[in-house]
Design a protein around this motif. Structure first.
Motif: not given
Length: 252
Positions: A124-147
């Motif tokens: 996301l630092k290299l491409d702040p517009q990459m939607v799937q990087a936000y989605v995938n990072r969100g998935n990891v946060y979800l797994q960690l319980g960081e809703d």
């Protein structure tokens, strides 16, 4: 062409235990009852790949080929070997966004979530517009319980692309897990508006409706999910949705 693996949280097969364990989202996140984070497809977007062959006096590899090799290993479930491939690419080209993204996927599949977060953040630092990087990072946060962090990432993805049904569905999961079924209901409704054949979103909306005490509407959504999955040949998922309906009817 920008090549990467796309991981999404899918939610088609759970049992009626959800009503007893709703605070633990990872009791019921699954892909056909088997996987939490799934490989979807190699996708392309209008982004110039930074994977180019790099000449080095120490090591010379075709980084495009190496990234593709790593992707294939991830698809086969050989995540550790995939990480090694992406490491070789990044040793030669520390700005290779493809390698960071796919290594993040491999790390998350290995349960190495901090490393995965670091890679998706680098993307996301290299491409702040990459939607799937936000989605995938969100998935990891979800797994960690960081809703809340997951919600923030899904919202950022949707700000860039409001028509991303995956992001909308996963935002609903995060809201559902954080105790906001009304918001989750809105999210899942938006997901099926974007993609009327999105069985997971109907199923998930059914769960939100159960939390809201709207049992009849929940049954209708489970039925819709079952029909969609049956049509798609996803028999296991369809049977699970029908089992949910039967369990609800038996308890009423």
């Amino acid at each position: 062409m920008f090549n990467y693996l796309h991981q999404v949280v899918r939610f088609p097969v759970v049992s009626s235990q959800y009503s007893l364990k709703k605070k633990n989202i990872f009791v019921y996140l699954s892909s056909l009852g088997l996987l939490l984070l799934v490989i979807n497809v190699i996708m392309g977007c209008n982004h110039q790949s930074s994977s180019i062959p790099i000449e080095s006096s120490l090591l010379t590899v075709d980084t495009v080929e190496m990234v593709q090799q790593g992707i294939e290993k991830s698809r086969q479930g050989n995540y550790e070997a995939a990480v090694d491939d992406f490491n070789q690419v990044l040793a030669q080209n520390p700005q290779d966004i493809n390698a960071y993204f796919n290594r993040g996927f491999a790390y998350s599949s290995l349960g190495q979530f901090e490393q995965a977060l670091a890679d998706f953040t680098k993307v996301l630092k290299l491409d702040p517009q990459m939607v799937q990087a936000y989605v995938n990072r969100g998935n990891v946060y979800l797994q960690l319980g960081e809703d809340e962090k997951a919600i923030s990432d899904y919202e950022k993805a949707l700000k860039i692309n409001p028509n991303d049904a995956f992001a909308q569905n996963n935002l609903g999961l995060a809201h559902l897990n954080s105790g906001s079924p009304e918001l989750a209901k809105i999210d899942f409704t938006q997901a099926v508006t974007i993609d009327p054949l999105y069985g997971e979103a109907y199923y998930n909306r059914g769960l939100a409706l159960l939390d809201l005490g709207e049992t009849k509407k929940a049954i209708a959504d489970f039925q819709k999910a079952a029909e969609i999955w049956e049509e798609m040949g996803e028999q296991t998922a369809s049977e699970a949705a029908l089992a949910e309906i039967n369990a609800l009817k038996a308890n009423n």
